[in-house]
Write a protein that holds these residues in place. Structure first.
Motif, PDB file in Angstrom:
ATOM      1  N   GLN A 503     -76.590  21.103 -18.299  1.00 25.05           N
ATOM      2  CA  GLN A 503     -75.445  20.591 -17.543  1.00 25.05           C
ATOM      3  C   GLN A 503     -74.150  21.311 -17.921  1.00 25.05           C
ATOM      4  O   GLN A 503     -73.246  21.460 -17.106  1.00 25.05           O
ATOM      5  CB  GLN A 503     -75.279  19.078 -17.729  1.00 25.05           C
ATOM      6  N   ALA A 504     -74.055  21.798 -19.176  1.00 34.57           N
ATOM      7  CA  ALA A 504     -72.859  22.516 -19.612  1.00 34.57           C
ATOM      8  C   ALA A 504     -72.852  23.954 -19.093  1.00 34.57           C
ATOM      9  O   ALA A 504     -71.797  24.571 -18.964  1.00 34.57           O
ATOM     10  CB  ALA A 504     -72.771  22.513 -21.137  1.00 34.57           C
ATOM     11  N   GLN A 505     -74.049  24.498 -18.778  1.00 34.69           N
ATOM     12  CA  GLN A 505     -74.137  25.878 -18.310  1.00 34.69           C
ATOM     13  C   GLN A 505     -73.487  26.070 -16.945  1.00 34.69           C
ATOM     14  O   GLN A 505     -73.170  27.192 -16.555  1.00 34.69           O
ATOM     15  CB  GLN A 505     -75.602  26.329 -18.269  1.00 34.69           C
ATOM     16  N   THR A 506     -73.271  24.987 -16.209  1.00 33.35           N
ATOM     17  CA  THR A 506     -72.632  25.095 -14.890  1.00 33.35           C
ATOM     18  C   THR A 506     -71.125  25.276 -15.016  1.00 33.35           C
ATOM     19  O   THR A 506     -70.454  25.600 -14.032  1.00 33.35           O
ATOM     20  CB  THR A 506     -72.906  23.836 -14.033  1.00 33.35           C
ATOM     21  N   SER A 507     -70.568  25.075 -16.191  1.00 31.81           N
ATOM     22  CA  SER A 507     -69.131  25.234 -16.395  1.00 31.81           C
ATOM     23  C   SER A 507     -68.816  26.660 -16.807  1.00 31.81           C
ATOM     24  O   SER A 507     -69.290  27.147 -17.836  1.00 31.81           O
ATOM     25  CB  SER A 507     -68.624  24.275 -17.478  1.00 31.81           C
ATOM     26  N   ALA A 508     -68.008  27.331 -15.997  1.00 30.72           N
ATOM     27  CA  ALA A 508     -67.608  28.701 -16.324  1.00 30.72           C
ATOM     28  C   ALA A 508     -66.709  28.729 -17.559  1.00 30.72           C
ATOM     29  O   ALA A 508     -66.666  29.729 -18.280  1.00 30.72           O
ATOM     30  CB  ALA A 508     -66.898  29.331 -15.135  1.00 30.72           C
ATOM     31  N   ILE A 509     -65.997  27.628 -17.806  1.00 28.45           N
ATOM     32  CA  ILE A 509     -65.154  27.554 -19.010  1.00 28.45           C
ATOM     33  C   ILE A 509     -66.026  27.670 -20.249  1.00 28.45           C
ATOM     34  O   ILE A 509     -65.740  28.452 -21.168  1.00 28.45           O
ATOM     35  CB  ILE A 509     -64.353  26.231 -19.050  1.00 28.45           C
ATOM     36  N   ILE A 510     -67.112  26.898 -20.285  1.00 24.80           N
ATOM     37  CA  ILE A 510     -68.003  26.905 -21.450  1.00 24.80           C
ATOM     38  C   ILE A 510     -68.705  28.248 -21.584  1.00 24.80           C
ATOM     39  O   ILE A 510     -68.813  28.813 -22.682  1.00 24.80           O
ATOM     40  CB  ILE A 510     -69.008  25.738 -21.354  1.00 24.80           C
ATOM     41  N   THR A 511     -69.159  28.798 -20.456  1.00 22.52           N
ATOM     42  CA  THR A 511     -69.812  30.113 -20.483  1.00 22.52           C
ATOM     43  C   THR A 511     -68.856  31.167 -21.021  1.00 22.52           C
ATOM     44  O   THR A 511     -69.211  31.972 -21.893  1.00 22.52           O
ATOM     45  CB  THR A 511     -70.280  30.508 -19.068  1.00 22.52           C
ATOM     46  N   ALA A 512     -67.618  31.167 -20.510  1.00 23.11           N
ATOM     47  CA  ALA A 512     -66.621  32.148 -20.945  1.00 23.11           C
ATOM     48  C   ALA A 512     -66.303  31.983 -22.432  1.00 23.11           C
ATOM     49  O   ALA A 512     -66.150  32.976 -23.157  1.00 23.11           O
ATOM     50  CB  ALA A 512     -65.350  31.995 -20.119  1.00 23.11           C
ATOM     51  N   ALA A 513     -66.209  30.732 -22.902  1.00 19.21           N
ATOM     52  CA  ALA A 513     -65.896  30.477 -24.313  1.00 19.21           C
ATOM     53  C   ALA A 513     -66.955  31.082 -25.226  1.00 19.21           C
ATOM     54  O   ALA A 513     -66.627  31.727 -26.237  1.00 19.21           O
ATOM     55  CB  ALA A 513     -65.776  28.973 -24.562  1.00 19.21           C
ATOM     56  N   HIS A 514     -68.224  30.898 -24.867  1.00 18.51           N
ATOM     57  CA  HIS A 514     -69.297  31.462 -25.696  1.00 18.51           C
ATOM     58  C   HIS A 514     -69.326  32.989 -25.610  1.00 18.51           C
ATOM     59  O   HIS A 514     -69.638  33.660 -26.608  1.00 18.51           O
ATOM     60  CB  HIS A 514     -70.644  30.853 -25.298  1.00 18.51           C
ATOM     61  N   GLN A 515     -68.996  33.536 -24.451  1.00 20.36           N
ATOM     62  CA  GLN A 515     -68.912  34.999 -24.328  1.00 20.36           C
ATOM     63  C   GLN A 515     -67.796  35.545 -25.216  1.00 20.36           C
ATOM     64  O   GLN A 515     -67.995  36.543 -25.925  1.00 20.36           O
ATOM     65  CB  GLN A 515     -68.664  35.389 -22.861  1.00 20.36           C
ATOM     66  N   ILE A 516     -66.657  34.902 -25.193  1.00 21.19           N
ATOM     67  CA  ILE A 516     -65.536  35.317 -26.049  1.00 21.19           C
ATOM     68  C   ILE A 516     -65.951  35.266 -27.516  1.00 21.19           C
ATOM     69  O   ILE A 516     -65.689  36.188 -28.292  1.00 21.19           O
ATOM     70  CB  ILE A 516     -64.302  34.416 -25.804  1.00 21.19           C
ATOM     71  N   ASN A 517     -66.633  34.202 -27.885  1.00 17.13           N
ATOM     72  CA  ASN A 517     -67.060  34.019 -29.266  1.00 17.13           C
ATOM     73  C   ASN A 517     -68.031  35.105 -29.714  1.00 17.13           C
ATOM     74  O   ASN A 517     -68.098  35.450 -30.895  1.00 17.13           O
ATOM     75  CB  ASN A 517     -67.703  32.639 -29.416  1.00 17.13           C
ATOM     76  N   ARG A 518     -68.797  35.641 -28.747  1.00 15.70           N
ATOM     77  CA  ARG A 518     -69.749  36.725 -29.062  1.00 15.70           C
ATOM     78  C   ARG A 518     -69.105  38.101 -28.944  1.00 15.70           C
ATOM     79  O   ARG A 518     -69.773  39.118 -29.119  1.00 15.70           O
ATOM     80  CB  ARG A 518     -70.958  36.647 -28.123  1.00 15.70           C
ATOM     81  N   GLY A 519     -67.792  38.132 -28.615  1.00 12.85           N
ATOM     82  CA  GLY A 519     -67.111  39.414 -28.486  1.00 12.85           C
ATOM     83  C   GLY A 519     -67.322  40.083 -27.144  1.00 12.85           C
ATOM     84  O   GLY A 519     -67.118  41.297 -27.014  1.00 12.85           O
ATOM     85  N   GLN A 520     -67.725  39.307 -26.125  1.00 10.70           N
ATOM     86  CA  GLN A 520     -67.967  39.860 -24.792  1.00 10.70           C
ATOM     87  C   GLN A 520     -66.798  39.513 -23.870  1.00 10.70           C
ATOM     88  O   GLN A 520     -66.182  38.453 -23.998  1.00 10.70           O
ATOM     89  CB  GLN A 520     -69.253  39.282 -24.196  1.00 10.70           C
TER      90      GLN A 520
END
Length: 748
Positions: A503-520
């Protein structure tokens, strides 16, 4: 008022002819609280046009009658200006001048309406009546005996404050803080300042070492004075604490102090500073600690003892394990999940099991990984175990969110520990522990050294303590990196949730946050009239000025179209306070946009800061008497120009500020990302520009974007976003909590 006019250098006669003019201050165009530099408009006798005056003033207010000495110059853009060399205040001679003087806010108890009535009754004798026969004010309609007493006290206080102002002004220092100095020292103000002006930096919020040093030099204190050296050392350690450090290596401290204290006519030697440090250590004014590699570390005593005691408390808790009955806990989890038709991941199950029997435990992870769900399950387990549960968070907003999430009452840590303004300490401590057998603290990444110590000290010996927080967010604003040190020590049980749920994967905010955290580089949708994502990018042009325009357009167009209220739902978060897209400038712009002036809104101007009813403000320091703390957000509900008070609504509480204390608050239509920790907002606007390249780091960007609950709008150039994603904060905070835990003999 926050941006001075563009006063470019101009041609001035090599020998300007000084002259003296007199007039009434009509309004302030610009005023700098730091330097006293002022641009104001003056009404002069027998002149139909306002005169522009420029110079340094102590505490200039509309309505004051001034005698000014200076010279004329012709500014190429703004025309004729009178450059003030020196000035003095004179009693106003006209009825209009007297009325403006009384109603200017200088005298508590007299506002514009009361001033008009008094002057209408007494005319040109008004000031003599107040000075010598103040009881006659009873003759004026609407003034009762109680009000006369208030005015009398305010008048005498004002005269005393003016003595302090004149004294400080005579030594070339802005007297914005004269009221605070007087309130602190009363009639001893001038004597205390003359003896040791450096004490001001320790005693009065807003006066730092540089201001105290300026006073000291002007009253003749030698540049190699012991007072100056000791104050410089304390100042450098305090500056380091503001950057999160608990100590400084002695070599680094000496280097900083020499740089601070060096003037054109004096440069301290390394030996002189070393001797002062040794002397201060002998007097217990600082503590030197030699670590195994023989490096000497310098602490303020409270920082050293707090760090040491916190490590001992945690070690003591962890050395007393609780007997475990894991099969019974697993059976409860199985029944609970079946009855609620839910499923725990392997990591979540592990967290619940450990929480059942851990004196202290950490639950960490990014957005969308189920920290809330896991915490809720742990609360249910603790209830089944018969635990008395307390919930807390460092900020009011975080506590409110925690309460909504768990269905239990949650408090700020200060309220949980029952802060006592009289003693400036907590009523709950080791001698009077919290009466709870299980405690959850959310947003634990915000815990600084002192708050963490106060919390752990107050936890009952046999109680369970769960710290929940995101280790990838910015560390605390205050000194220390408590959550990181506890995790990195390996001494405290830690469960890190990593699985992002469907259910959290549908949020672009959450997706973007994890990408930022991985340096992407994050996946963010370019702006359009009908955005499909909750994480949107607006190029905003390459220049910061274009970014300001883009933010204004978002607030006036897109955000209302998407159903959000700009006044209550939107928070602009900036990397820094300075610059065109910094909080200072944006607050001025957004104030006019979101809360424009209106006849039914009272506003005041104090030290160049315009505050208006309806403005969103932020508390800048811990005010223990009023029980408001650094980072708290509120709304100005009313401004009383007679009582000289500003009422601010913080949630369900109303806090009243005297005018003299308004430097403790600032506009908060835009705040720094650091100040936003622990808070969430429906809509977040993040300006990311190269202008702030020094501050653009991955954890700053990550913290900012994860403050958004429903919509994140990133405004700025791709180059700046890429820099933020790539930059990790390599500056390690100077702390030794981790080492002290390891030295305590724990089997980590």
């Amino acid at each position: 008022m926050s941006t001075p006019p563009n006063l470019a250098p101009q041609q001035v006669s090599a020998f300007p002819q000084n002259e003296t003019i007199t007039g009434v201050v009509e309004r302030l165009t610009f005023y700098s609280a730091e330097s006293g530099y002022t641009v104001a408009r003056l009404t002069r006798p027998r002149s139909t046009e306002l005169t522009t005056i420029v110079g340094s003033f102590a505490n200039i207010q509309p309505g004051q009658t001034l005698q000014l000495t200076g010279f004329w110059r012709d500014h190429p853009q703004f025309g004729p200006q009178f450059q003030v060399v020196n000035y003095k205040e004179t009693k106003p001679a006209t009825l209009t001048g007297i009325e403006k003087y009384l109603g200017s806010g200088l005298i508590k108890g007299v506002g514009p309406v009361t001033a008009r009535r008094i002057v209408a009754h007494f005319g040109l004798e008004t000031l003599d009546i107040i000075e010598n026969q103040i009881e006659r004010l009873i003759e004026v309609q609407g003034i009762a005996k109680k009000r006369i007493t208030l005015i009398k006290n305010a008048w005498s206080t004002q005269k005393a404050i003016k003595e302090v102002m004149v004294f400080l002004q005579g030594h070339g220092v802005s007297t914005t803080y004269a009221v605070k100095i007087y309130k602190q020292y009363k009639d001893e103000a001038i004597a205390r300042v003359t003896h040791n002006p450096y004490q001001l930096a320790a005693d009065i919020y807003g006066i730092g070492f540089l201001t105290a040093d300026k006073i000291a030099r002007n009253i003749g204190i030698a540049p190699d004075s012991e007072f100056r050296y000791r104050a410089g050392i304390i100042h450098c350690l305090s500056e380091a604490a503001e950057d999160g450090h608990c100590y400084l290596p002695q070599a680094e401290l000496i280097e900083s102090v020499i740089k601070l204290l060096t003037t054109e006519d004096h440069q301290p030697t390394e030996d002189a500073i070393t001797l002062t440090i040794k002397d201060m250590a002998l007097r217990d004014e600082l503590i030197r600690e030699k670590i195994p590699d023989q490096t000497l570390l310098c602490y303020k005593p409270t920082y050293f003892h707090t760090e040491q005691n916190l490590a001992q408390l945690i070690s003591g808790r962890l050395s007393q394990p609780i007997a475990q009955d894991i099969p019974r806990v697993r059976a409860w989890i199985e029944r609970f999940t079946a009855s609620h038709k839910i499923q725990l991941s392997e990591q979540q199950q592990q967290a619940v099991e450990i929480a059942a029997y851990s004196r202290m435990m950490i639950l960490t992870g990014g957005p969308g990984v189920g920290k809330t769900f896991t915490t809720h399950t742990i609360v249910s387990l603790w209830k089944a175990m018969g635990k008395s549960i307390a919930m807390a968070a460092p900020t009011g907003r975080a506590a409110q969110r925690l309460g909504e999430m768990t269905g239990l009452e949650a408090k700020t840590i200060h309220r949980l520990l029952e802060f006592d303004p009289k003693t400036r300490g907590f009523k709950c401590d080791s001698d009077n522990p919290l009466p709870h057998t299980a405690i959850i603290v959310d947003e634990a990444s915000m815990l600084d050294l002192f708050l963490a110590y106060s919390l752990v000290k107050a936890v009952l010996a046999g109680a369970l303590l769960l710290l929940v927080g995101d280790i990838d967010q910015l560390p605390s604003v205050g000194p220390g990196q408590i959550l990181a040190d506890l995790i990195n020590s390996g001494c405290v049980p830690v469960v890190r949730l990593t699985q992002v749920f469907r259910q959290a994967q549908t949020s672009a905010i959450i997706t973007a946050a994890h990408q930022i955290n991985r340096g992407q580089y994050p996946t963010i949708e370019p702006i359009s009239d009908t955005p499909q994502s909750d994480c949107i990018w607006h190029g905003g042009g390459h220049q910061p000025e274009h970014g300001v325009q883009a933010i204004c357009e978002l607030i006036t167009d897109l955000i209302p179209r998407l159903g959000f209220n700009p006044a209550t739902d939107v928070q602009v978060l900036c990397p820094m306070t300075r610059g065109v897209v910094g909080t200072r400038n944006l607050n001025t712009v957004l104030q006019q946009l979101i809360n424009p002036p209106s006849p039914d809104k009272v506003e005041i101007n104090r030290g160049g800061n315009l505050l208006r009813e309806g403005d969103r403000i932020i508390q800048l320091t811990n005010d223990y008497n009023r029980e408001v703390f650094n980072g708290d957000l509120g709304i100005i509900k009313s401004i009383d120009t007679v009582e000289q008070e500003v009422a601010v609504q913080y949630g369900e509480r109303t806090v009243v500020y005297d005018y003299a204390d308004l430097n403790e608050i600032a506009l908060a239509w835009s705040v720094t990302i650091h100040k936003s920790q622990g808070s969430e907002y429906p809509v977040v606007i993040l300006p990311i520009y190269m202008q702030h390249y020094m501050m653009l780091t991955r954890n700053l960007f990550y913290t900012g974007i994860t403050r958004a609950k429903k919509l994140a709008l990133i405004v700025g150039a791709k180059k700046a976003i890429s820099l933020a994603v790539r930059s990790t904060d390599d500056q390690q905070r100077y702390t030794r909590l981790k080492q002290r835990l390891l030295q305590a003999g724990l089997h980590c």
